[in-house]
Design a protein around this motif. Structure first.
Motif, short mmCIF file in Angstrom:
data_model
loop_
_atom_site.label_atom_id
_atom_site.label_comp_id
_atom_site.label_asym_id
_atom_site.label_seq_id
_atom_site.Cartn_x
_atom_site.Cartn_y
_atom_site.Cartn_z
N SER A 86 0.59 -1.21 0.55
CA SER A 86 -0.11 -0.19 -0.11
C SER A 86 0.50 1.22 0.03
O SER A 86 0.22 2.35 -0.47
N MET A 238 -8.19 6.57 2.87
CA MET A 238 -8.10 5.45 3.08
C MET A 238 -8.69 4.46 2.83
O MET A 238 -9.94 4.28 4.01
N ASP A 239 -8.52 3.29 2.40
CA ASP A 239 -9.61 1.93 2.73
C ASP A 239 -8.73 0.93 4.28
O ASP A 239 -7.14 1.90 3.98
N GLU A 240 -9.31 0.15 4.25
CA GLU A 240 -8.70 -0.07 5.18
C GLU A 240 -7.52 -0.77 5.34
O GLU A 240 -6.71 -0.82 6.58
N HIS A 242 -4.65 0.51 3.72
CA HIS A 242 -4.10 1.00 4.53
C HIS A 242 -3.46 2.04 4.97
O HIS A 242 -2.44 2.29 5.80
N TYR A 381 -6.31 3.84 -1.57
CA TYR A 381 -7.00 3.09 -1.46
C TYR A 381 -7.05 2.03 -3.03
O TYR A 381 -6.53 3.12 -3.87
#
Lengths: 390, 359, 43
Positions: A86, A238-240, A242, A381
């Motif tokens: 990431s 941000m996704d999880e 990241h 993300y």
């Protein structure tokens, strides 16, 4: 800070936009002055000091701090450290913007910027290290651009083209590392031709090696530093994975930076020994050199190690910031502070405020571009259609 | 007949060519270069200089440079130390603090026309050229204006037209290349009234300089500045006092500029050649590790599953056999009632072990 | 054929120019060779 949430229906006059807008206006005014009045109107450059802030900061620091691109992509795609995946896209984006801005800054610094392609298309000065730097920076900018293209392609929905570029990842990464090794080191090698002007504590035949190794340190630290800032200002983007990998990245990159700093410290000391420059350490320049070596190499090396051992991510983040400052100081030392040390103080260089203005303007342009891209494209993300596609 | 003769001449030519080639190659392998053999230079003797600034005026005139702020007749400018500028290719300085019986000495600064010019080595468009005659010339039509030449020059000679917005040039003495090519003297040499400046072939100038030192050892320090400095320069200097006292650096060394960068340059092709091999190697290793790891994991899972299955089956069979045996025993020893009670916990135990193995 | 080389600068200019040409060719060549080398790899 709320300025980066969707601006639809909201005022554009956020604090960020106002300040950035003012800086851009100032930059445009200074640009006009630069290209109508010449370098004399905007800089403190002289016949003794032909290179100033625009080389010392915009070129040397800019390129060093953009090293995160090749360091991260090498770690993930070549060394197989997939848990840092990431970090790749933010690093590539920063590197791409960094190099693009370096090239932009050079247009202000050189006398006739429209001739910048001349070394490649008119006459090749192959004996010059600047030729090597120029060729590598130009090629690497192209490589970074291609490495970056999957992002806008995903954003725009061009699946086919995106998959084609992703297939080139290995080739581009290897090419990027080769080019980075060459020009990061050659920026240091630029000063090899001037042993009579650069202070002996900083002049060393190892200069290219120092610049290359410290670029790795700068790259690793910048990735940590940036992810901290991104988490602070673009958390909602941000996704999880990241958010979750953020601390893993800080710990892993902090460990790497600590060990590279240790090696860097050793080769710096060996450089002093090989040149037998010990006696300079007791002079004023020597004191300043020790500040750099102990305060900005040894100290962050130790703090990184403590942070990694104690799993203290906060300490690692602050150390990353400190290390970045250290790299800036090193580049300033080589290009300005310890350069022309033999001259009387009346002939020494200090940047004109307009030089600083242009540099601030260029950094601001970078921040605006970064913000624009991060709030729109899949950087922090993963695009839902391409999950696990790497 | 004529054809074969022409052919023969061709062969001769080819033979001649190959001889030249091998000569060039041998010159390259020895890697010691002494510069163009008949190149010219100028010898400056500070015991003769009176600081009249006529050389500055001559230079200004022949190079059509802008008029100076103070007239060339005005000697008060000598009170300050000056350097070359974009409007003055050469300047004269006075050195008052020298230990010399006849009072102050003068120094003349201009491009030294190095045998191995740092500016030419540093220039990434080859705007500088060390010409055969000895002059280091500058081509403004290709110059990008990066000013790396000014960083590189150990004598701090090249200057820049910072005040020009769009057409700034690097400005420096050309040894009056256009004039000397026509057989004329450089502007400064021509206008010198005291013969402080001697123009001629560098080889001859070295001989003249040695001769002067030899004949008047009390007049000169025993050193010809420029003979070896930075690999040698076309300008040569004689002085009555140590050169550092007349503003000339004695710490430059004798290494020609191109040699300073040769090491770094030679690293470039090695990186290009070996990095792809090394990096692809690392990639292959990491990939293979990954493959082995995943294969091992897969195998571990299948064997674990099989093992668990087999063990469970064996235990079940064992438990069943045990139960059967005990059943028999119970039948033999106890009555129907007691058998019913003893069967329960044993069956439970068998169930327990089975679930444990499975989990 | 030009005359012999008299300066280190001239010598380095010639050799470096050739070196850069070889470098460019080498980058293409080694990429192609890698593809040839791994052309029959499984998977």
């Amino acid at each position: 800070m709320s300025e980066d949430t969707a601006t639809i229906g909201k005022s554009y006059f956020t604090p960020f936009n106002i300040i950035a807008g003012l800086i851009v206006i100032m930059g445009l005014v200074l640009t006009v002055i630069r290209f109508t009045g010449g370098l004399a109107a905007t800089t403190n450059l002289s016949d003794y000091n032909p290179w100033g802030l625009w080389i010392g900061f915009d070129l040397l620091v800019g390129v060093a701090l953009a090293a995160g691109g090749y360091v991260t992509s090498a770690a993930v795609y070549l060394f197989g450290m997939k848990k840092y995946h990431s970090a790749v896209r933010p690093a590539i984006l920063t590197a791409f913007l960094g190099y693009a801005l370096v090239v932009l800054a050079l247009h202000y610094d050189v006398g006739r910027p429209w001739r910048l392609p001349y070394p490649f298309i008119v006459q090749q000065g192959t004996t010059s290290l600047l030729f090597e730097v120029g060729a590598c920076v130009a090629l690497y900018l192209m490589v970074l651009f291609i490495e970056f293209t999957p992002v806008p392609l995903e954003w725009l929905g061009f699946k086919h083209a995106r998959n084609l570029v992703v297939k080139l990842t290995l080739l581009l990464t290897v090419f990027g590392v080769v080019l980075s090794t060459l020009h990061q080191s050659s920026l240091g090698a630029l000063f090899l031709i001037a042993p009579s002007k650069l202070h002996p504590l900083w002049y060393s035949p190892y200069l290219p090696v120092y610049f290359f190794v410290s670029s790795i340190i700068a790259g690793l630290s910048m990735v940590i530093f940036e992810s901290t800032l991104s988490f602070r200002f673009f958390k909602h983007k941000m996704d999880e994975s990241h958010s979750a990998e953020k601390d893993t990245i800080a710990l892993g990159f902090g460990k790497a930076a600590s060990f590279v700093l240790a090696g860097y410290f050793i080769i710096k000391v060996i450089g002093i020994s090989a040149g037998n420059q010990w006696h300079f350490l007791t002079t004023n320049y020597g004191l300043w050199y020790l500040v750099e070596l102990l305060g900005f190499v040894a100290l962050p090396c130790f703090f990184y190690a403590v942070g990694v051992r104690d799993k203290n991510v906060t300490l690692i983040k602050w150390t990353a910031f400190w290390t970045v400052i250290g790299v800036v100081i090193n580049r300033f030392n080589v290009s300005m502070i310890a350069f022309n040390w033999h001259l009387p103080s009346s002939e020494r260089y200090f940047p004109h405020w307009m030089e600083i203005g242009i540099s601030v303007f260029i950094v601001t342009v970078g921040l605006i571009a970064f913000k624009f891209i991060v709030t729109r494209m899949p950087i922090l993300y993963e695009h839902p259609e391409y999950k696990d596609a790497h | 007949m004529s054809i074969s003769r022409r052919k023969f001449l061709g062969w001769l030519g080819a033979a001649g060519l190959s001889t030249t080639l091998s000569k060039a190659a041998s010159a390259a392998t020895t890697k010691h270069f002494t510069g163009y053999p008949d190149s010219v230079g100028v010898l400056f003797d500070n015991t003769r200089c009176i600081g009249c600034r006529k050389c500055e005026a001559g230079c200004n005139k022949v190079n059509e440079l802008p008029a100076p702020d103070q007239s060339f007749d005005d000697l008060t400018v000598l009170a300050q130390q000056r350097r070359t500028t974009a409007r003055a290719y050469t300047v004269v300085n006075r050195y008052d603090k020298v230990n010399h019986p006849k009072g102050p000495l003068y120094g003349k600064i201009q491009c030294n026309h190095c045998l191995e010019p740092a500016c030419a080595s540093a220039c990434f468009v080859r705007a500088f050229d060390k010409t055969k005659i000895g002059a280091v010339t500058y081509d403004e039509t290709v110059c990008v204006g990066c000013r790396y030449c000014m960083i590189a020059c150990p004598f701090e000679i090249p200057t820049y037209e910072y005040y020009k917005a769009l057409t700034p040039r690097v400005m420096k003495c050309t040894l009056c290349y256009p004039r000397i090519s026509k057989g004329l003297l450089p502007g400064c040499v021509e206008s010198c009234p005291t013969e402080s400046l001697t123009y001629g072939k560098r080889r001859d100038l070295l001989r003249i300089a040695r001769e002067r030192i030899h004949r008047f050892p009390e007049r000169y320090v025993d050193h010809i500045y420029g003979e070896h400095e930075m690999g040698g320069t076309s300008w040569l200097y004689l002085s009555a006092v140590p050169f550092r006292e007349v503003g000339m650096r004695e710490d430059l060394g004798v290494t020609p500029a191109p040699e300073l960068t040769a090491g770094a340059l030679s690293g470039v092709p090695i990186v290009v050649g070996m990095w792809p091999v090394l990096l692809t190697g690392i990639y292959a290793i990491s990939k293979r590790k990954e493959k082995i790891a995943s294969a091992e994991k897969e195998q571990a899972v299948t064997t674990a599953v099989e093992q668990a299955k087999a063990e469970a089956e064996a235990q079940l069979a064992e438990a069943l056999a045990k139960a059967e045996e005990e059943k028999k025993k119970a039948i033999e020893s106890e009555g129907q009632k007691a058998l019913k009670e003893g069967d329960k916990p044993q069956a439970e135990e068998a169930d327990k072990t089975e679930t444990e193995e499975d989990s | 054929m030009e005359s012999a080389i008299h300066t280190l600068h001239e010598f380095m200019f010639r050799t470096e120019t050739i070196t850069y040409l070889i470098i460019v060719a080498a980058l293409f060549a080694i990429t192609g060779f890698w593809l040839f080398l791994t052309g029959r790899d499984e998977e």
